[in-house]
Design an enzyme around this catalytic site. Structure first.
Site, PDB file in Angstrom:
ATOM      1  N   GLY A 136      12.819 -34.518  48.154  1.00  0.00           N
ATOM      2  CA  GLY A 136      12.398 -33.133  47.930  1.00  0.00           C
ATOM      3  C   GLY A 136      11.804 -32.899  46.548  1.00  0.00           C
ATOM      4  O   GLY A 136      11.004 -31.977  46.362  1.00  0.00           O
ATOM      5  N   ALA A 140      16.467 -33.264  47.754  1.00  0.00           N
ATOM      6  CA  ALA A 140      17.330 -32.239  48.326  1.00  0.00           C
ATOM      7  C   ALA A 140      18.768 -32.710  48.122  1.00  0.00           C
ATOM      8  O   ALA A 140      19.037 -33.911  48.045  1.00  0.00           O
ATOM      9  CB  ALA A 140      17.009 -32.074  49.802  1.00  0.00           C
ATOM     10  N   GLU A 199       8.301 -33.977  46.834  1.00  0.00           N
ATOM     11  CA  GLU A 199       7.627 -32.956  47.656  1.00  0.00           C
ATOM     12  C   GLU A 199       7.336 -31.700  46.834  1.00  0.00           C
ATOM     13  O   GLU A 199       6.271 -31.094  46.961  1.00  0.00           O
ATOM     14  CB  GLU A 199       8.506 -32.621  48.874  1.00  0.00           C
ATOM     15  N   GLU A 229      13.929 -40.854  52.032  1.00  0.00           N
ATOM     16  CA  GLU A 229      14.674 -40.222  53.134  1.00  0.00           C
ATOM     17  C   GLU A 229      15.148 -41.224  54.174  1.00  0.00           C
ATOM     18  O   GLU A 229      16.262 -41.108  54.689  1.00  0.00           O
ATOM     19  CB  GLU A 229      13.810 -39.134  53.804  1.00  0.00           C
TER      20      GLU A 229
HETATM   21  N1  DAK Z   1      21.772 -34.908  46.013  1.00  0.00           N
HETATM   22  C1  DAK Z   1      22.995 -34.672  45.520  1.00  0.00           C
HETATM   23  N2  DAK Z   1      23.483 -35.248  44.405  1.00  0.00           N
HETATM   24  C2  DAK Z   1      22.691 -36.127  43.782  1.00  0.00           C
HETATM   25  C3  DAK Z   1      21.395 -36.440  44.235  1.00  0.00           C
HETATM   26  C4  DAK Z   1      20.934 -35.788  45.408  1.00  0.00           C
HETATM   27  N3  DAK Z   1      19.709 -35.951  45.927  1.00  0.00           N
HETATM   28  N4  DAK Z   1      20.870 -37.350  43.412  1.00  0.00           N
HETATM   29  C5  DAK Z   1      21.797 -37.593  42.468  1.00  0.00           C
HETATM   30  N5  DAK Z   1      22.895 -36.864  42.696  1.00  0.00           N
HETATM   31  C6  DAK Z   1      24.116 -36.831  41.907  1.00  0.00           C
HETATM   32  C7  DAK Z   1      24.928 -38.096  42.118  1.00  0.00           C
HETATM   33  O1  DAK Z   1      25.708 -38.003  43.292  1.00  0.00           O
HETATM   34  C8  DAK Z   1      25.762 -38.117  40.869  1.00  0.00           C
HETATM   35  O2  DAK Z   1      26.812 -37.191  41.006  1.00  0.00           O
HETATM   36  P1  DAK Z   1      28.303 -37.528  40.455  1.00  0.00           P
HETATM   37  O3  DAK Z   1      28.709 -38.793  41.119  1.00  0.00           O
HETATM   38  O4  DAK Z   1      28.115 -37.681  38.960  1.00  0.00           O
HETATM   39  O5  DAK Z   1      29.111 -36.322  40.836  1.00  0.00           O
HETATM   40  C9  DAK Z   1      24.822 -37.556  39.814  1.00  0.00           C
HETATM   41  O6  DAK Z   1      23.805 -36.838  40.533  1.00  0.00           O
HETATM   42  C10 DAK Z   1      24.138 -38.641  38.998  1.00  0.00           C
HETATM   43  O7  DAK Z   1      23.542 -39.549  39.887  1.00  0.00           O
HETATM   44  P2  DAK Z   1      23.794 -41.133  39.800  1.00  0.00           P
HETATM   45  O8  DAK Z   1      25.134 -41.436  39.229  1.00  0.00           O
HETATM   46  O9  DAK Z   1      23.475 -41.691  41.127  1.00  0.00           O
HETATM   47  O10 DAK Z   1      22.684 -41.520  38.733  1.00  0.00           O
HETATM   48  P3  DAK Z   1      21.925 -42.932  38.581  1.00  0.00           P
HETATM   49  O11 DAK Z   1      21.174 -42.840  37.294  1.00  0.00           O
HETATM   50  O12 DAK Z   1      22.861 -44.063  38.807  1.00  0.00           O
HETATM   51  O13 DAK Z   1      20.874 -42.949  39.785  1.00  0.00           O
HETATM   52  C11 DAK Z   1      19.191 -41.997  41.231  1.00  0.00           C
HETATM   53  C12 DAK Z   1      19.838 -42.023  39.811  1.00  0.00           C
HETATM   54  C13 DAK Z   1      18.180 -40.863  41.239  1.00  0.00           C
HETATM   55  C14 DAK Z   1      18.450 -43.318  41.481  1.00  0.00           C
HETATM   56  C15 DAK Z   1      20.303 -41.796  42.285  1.00  0.00           C
HETATM   57  O14 DAK Z   1      21.084 -40.663  41.913  1.00  0.00           O
HETATM   58  C16 DAK Z   1      19.778 -41.567  43.651  1.00  0.00           C
HETATM   59  O15 DAK Z   1      19.361 -42.495  44.350  1.00  0.00           O
HETATM   60  N6  DAK Z   1      19.846 -40.289  44.100  1.00  0.00           N
HETATM   61  C17 DAK Z   1      19.465 -39.935  45.464  1.00  0.00           C
HETATM   62  C18 DAK Z   1      17.987 -39.934  45.599  1.00  0.00           C
HETATM   63  C19 DAK Z   1      17.600 -39.587  46.977  1.00  0.00           C
HETATM   64  O16 DAK Z   1      17.930 -40.267  47.969  1.00  0.00           O
HETATM   65  N7  DAK Z   1      16.849 -38.499  47.081  1.00  0.00           N
HETATM   66  C20 DAK Z   1      16.360 -38.025  48.337  1.00  0.00           C
HETATM   67  C21 DAK Z   1      17.300 -37.020  48.865  1.00  0.00           C
HETATM   68  S1  DAK Z   1      16.881 -36.683  50.531  1.00  0.00           S
HETATM   69  C22 DAK Z   1      14.856 -31.981  55.662  1.00  0.00           C
HETATM   70  C23 DAK Z   1      14.851 -31.248  54.509  1.00  0.00           C
HETATM   71  C24 DAK Z   1      14.826 -31.858  53.297  1.00  0.00           C
HETATM   72  C25 DAK Z   1      14.823 -33.213  53.214  1.00  0.00           C
HETATM   73  C26 DAK Z   1      14.845 -33.959  54.356  1.00  0.00           C
HETATM   74  C27 DAK Z   1      14.843 -33.348  55.573  1.00  0.00           C
HETATM   75  N8  DAK Z   1      14.873 -31.361  56.905  1.00  0.00           N
HETATM   76  C28 DAK Z   1      15.051 -29.975  56.988  1.00  0.00           C
HETATM   77  C29 DAK Z   1      14.561 -32.080  58.078  1.00  0.00           C
HETATM   78  C30 DAK Z   1      14.851 -33.820  51.928  1.00  0.00           C
HETATM   79  C31 DAK Z   1      15.513 -34.926  51.746  1.00  0.00           C
HETATM   80  C32 DAK Z   1      15.767 -35.461  50.439  1.00  0.00           C
HETATM   81  O17 DAK Z   1      15.253 -35.063  49.426  1.00  0.00           O
END
Ligand code: DAK
Length: 261
Positions: free
Chosen positions: A112, A67, A115, A135
């Site tokens: 997400g 997400a 998921e 998360e």
């Molecule tokens: N959201 C927004 N932007 C994201 C992103 C994300 N999930 N993942 C990557 N990006 C963006 C980065 O900010 C970066 O943007 P710029 O800096 O270029 O503007 C661009 O994509 C490229 O990412 P990186 O520079 O970080 O690329 P790397 O190859 O170095 O790293 C990575 C790739 C996938 C390991 C890293 O980007 C990363 O760790 N991303 C976050 C992964 C993450 O934590 N995903 C889980 C998100 S939380 C809920 C509803 C939904 C959810 C929870 C609760 N409720 C209603 C209760 C869901 C939660 C999630 O999914």
């Protein structure tokens, strides 16, 4: 069908390809993405000429990296709850779509994204794919039913390990624990998904739909109730042209010509 900003779709020979296409944000999910997927799925559900759906991610790095964190940062508690309902609704729409849905996981499938992949019927992963539920590293828990679908797929212990440690696993480990069905070389991913789609498409479309429904319903109820439900669906298939055709074709040693009727 409508023009979309965040997803691409293409229909080819009974297969619809949906590409989540925000590669600059690694295809992260926000409400616009979900609204577009939902609108497209509503159309797909009504179109009997579509037999299988394949979902993949745009760009060369990610299926869906979760997400959208920037989108979620300012959310209040009621907004977070509403956001969860939106995502869960669309993932349920995928799971309940009459047609089988294959996730072609081409890179990061995190939060997400994992998921979303889990809501699909079958997951084929590129050897570059990576999976995880990170998360807790953000101070939140999964919100699109990851804490519910992951244990159903890989068992309670492994699911808790992945959810609590936030470990990212590679495609081979995902295969080993049953999170994905198959791992293929990156460049063969879409071909492998299409090959599996075509295999499914050889069979009676109505039977395929009812099979998917039988598993979905059966996994949520006790064995006896699920078996009774399967029996009802089996009875329905006995009234179809496809059952007459499939069984006659077998006995006449020819290929069946299924019509979905
Ligand atoms: N959201 C927004 N932007 C994201 C992103 C994300 N999930 N993942 C990557 N990006 C963006 C980065 O900010 C970066 O943007 P710029 O800096 O270029 O503007 C661009 O994509 C490229 O990412 P990186 O520079 O970080 O690329 P790397 O190859 O170095 O790293 C990575 C790739 C996938 C390991 C890293 O980007 C990363 O760790 N991303 C976050 C992964 C993450 O934590 N995903 C889980 C998100 S939380 C809920 C509803 C939904 C959810 C929870 C609760 N409720 C209603 C209760 C869901 C939660 C999630 O999914």
């Amino acid at each position: 069908m409508t023009e979309f900003q965040n997803i691409l779709f293409e229909k080819n020979d009974g297969i619809v390809f949906i590409t989540i296409n925000r590669p600059k944000a690694l295809n992260a999910l926000n409400k616009d993405v979900f609204d577009e997927i939902s609108a497209l799925l509503t159309e797909i559900a009504k179109d009997e000429s579509i037999r299988v759906v394949i979902i993949t991610g745009g760009g060369d790095k990610a299926f869906v990296a979760g997400a959208d964190i920037a989108y979620m940062l300012p959310m209040s508690s009621p907004e977070g709850k509403a956001w969860g309902a939106i995502g869960q609704g669309v993932l349920n729409q995928i799971e309940k779509l009459p047609q089988p849905v294959i996730a072609a996981v081409n890179g990061f499938a995190l939060g997400g994204g994992c998921e979303l992949a889990m809501a699909c019927d079958i997951r084929i992963a590129s050897e570059k794919a990576k999976f995880g539920q990170p998360e807790v590293t953000l101070g939140i828990i999964p919100g699109f039913a990851g804490s519910q679908r992951l244990p159903r797929l890989v068992g309670k212990g492994k699911a808790k390990e992945l959810l609590l440690t936030a470990d990212m696993i590679d495609a081979q480990e995902a295969l080993r624990i049953g999170l994905v069905n198959k791992v293929v070389p990156h460049e063969e991913l879409i071909g492998a998904a299409v090959e599996m789609a075509r295999k499914i498409m050889k069979h009676g479309p109505y039977a395929v739909r009812l099979c998917k429904e039988a598993v979905n319903v059966g996994m949520e109820v006790d064995l006896e109730t699920g078996s009774r439900y399967e029996g009802t669906l089996f009875g329905i298939t006995c009234a179809t042209h496809d059952k007459q055709e499939g069984m006659s074709a077998f006995l006449e040693k020819r290929k069946p010509n299924f019509t979905g009727k």
